[in-house]
Enzyme design. Structure first.
Site, short mmCIF file in Angstrom:
data_model
loop_
_atom_site.label_atom_id
_atom_site.label_comp_id
_atom_site.label_asym_id
_atom_site.label_seq_id
_atom_site.Cartn_x
_atom_site.Cartn_y
_atom_site.Cartn_z
N GLY A 24 -11.17 7.13 6.59
CA GLY A 24 -12.26 8.05 6.88
C GLY A 24 -13.60 7.40 7.19
O GLY A 24 -14.56 8.08 7.55
N LYS B 273 0.87 -1.17 0.00
CA LYS B 273 0.00 0.00 0.00
C LYS B 273 0.91 1.22 0.00
O LYS B 273 1.60 1.49 0.98
CB LYS B 273 -0.91 -0.01 1.24
N ASN C 251 -9.72 0.93 9.58
CA ASN C 251 -8.95 0.56 10.76
C ASN C 251 -9.57 1.17 12.02
O ASN C 251 -10.19 0.50 12.83
CB ASN C 251 -7.49 1.00 10.57
#
Lengths: 255, 67
Positions: free
Chosen positions: A184, A96, A205
């Site tokens: 978000g 990522k 997360n």
């Protein structure tokens, strides 16, 4: 089925592993989420404090695909170095790309993200860049050969949900690679909304790790992603400005 | 032997010759450790046997929780 490069997954929920209250709760949350992809950061070991527990020791690593991030990098070169370190673990070849350009908003630096992605693709990584919700940047990343794009719903850790659903819609509409809405997400309806818009997956997360009951929230997110995906595949009705009765109009003369 | 490990200068006994010795000296988890020696990342296969020299700069990292 979510397909990223050579890998396929039944679950469309990707889960981060940061900031859980403890490993037992985290393990239970990971299991409740039924995720198959876990993200990690790469950090120095504390050489003067050995034997610190690590979450990787608590789970069956073979059951999951690990998606390390390049968090901490502010330049493409730093991101490439972290990605190479991650790959040297021998545990994964997905990365990522996360190159933060602003400490206040934690928004990604588009230029460095693009450069890092290009360099890592050349080295043979499976590249998933975390980007803003910029539509043209998403296109440029796809054109480079990225294996998925991960636009943010809103800034990391804010829980504000999808602040620009139109941009997310445009990104999904134009993309020929998986779009994973990342960052978000605050509540299950945010995750469901992303999936209803046609996202291929959701990465979250803090929404789980910071919940009062992370295990219950992990399960709720699992259902939200399934429900949102189901709604997308089923095809929504068009929005109308006036009512349209769902009960029959015939036989009303009895009234 | 003196070297910089994770940004800190450390004095190591003569018995530390390879990266494997270094990891064992600090009692670090060899399964989790990823090692960079003088800015060159060591693959798992070559890592343990890599020889150390006076003045080396070593980074030892691992996967930790993150989003």
């Amino acid at each position: 089925m979510l397909t990223i490069g050579p890998y396929s997954f039944d679950s469309r929920l990707l889960l981060g592993t940061g900031k859980f209250p403890n490993f037992d709760t985290q393990k239970a949350a990971v299991e409740a989420s039924e995720t198959e992809i876990l993200t990690f950061a790469v950090r120095r070991m504390n050489i003067f404090e050995p034997n610190q527990p690590n979450f990787l020791e608590k789970i069956d690593v073979k059951k999951y695909t690990l998606l390390p991030n390049t968090a901490g990098a502010k330049t493409a070169e730093e991101a490439v170095r972290i990605a190479r370190l991650a790959k040297a673990s021998g545990l994964c070849d997905m990365i990522k790309v996360e190159v933060i350009g602003c400490d206040k908003t934690l928004l990604p630096d588009p230029v460095e993200t693009l450069r890092a992605s290009e360099m890592l693709l050349e080295e043979g990584f499976i590249v998933l860049p975390y980007t803003s919700d910029d539509v043209l940047l998403a296109k440029r990343l796809e054109d480079l050969g990225c294996h998925a794009i991960m636009p943010g719903a809103s800034p990391i850790g804010t829980g504000l949900g999808i602040v620009n659903p139109l941009n997310i819609h445009y990104i999904i509409e134009q993309a020929n690679i998986p779009v994973i809405v990342d960052a978000g997400i605050g509540v299950p309806s945010d995750a469901a909304r992303a999936m209803e818009l046609g996202a291929d997956g959701v990465l979250l997360n803090t929404a789980v790790s910071g919940a009062d009951d992370p295990v219950k929230m992990a399960e709720a997110m699992k259902y939200a992603v399934l429900a949102g995906r189901g709604g997308f595949e089923a095809g929504r009705i068009p929005k109308k400005l006036h009512a349209n009765a769902s009960s029959p109009l015939e036989g009303m003369s009895i009234l | 032997m003196k070297m910089i490990v994770n940004g800190r200068e450390v004095q190591l006994p003569e018995s530390v010759i390879t990266v494997r010795d270094l990891l064992e000296h600090f009692q670090l988890n060899k399964e989790l450790a990823i090692v960079e020696l003088n800015q060159s990342i060591l693959d798992k296969a070559e890592r343990d046997g890599a020889k150390l020299s006076n003045g080396d700069r070593v980074e030892i990292v691992q996967f930790v929780g993150g989003g």
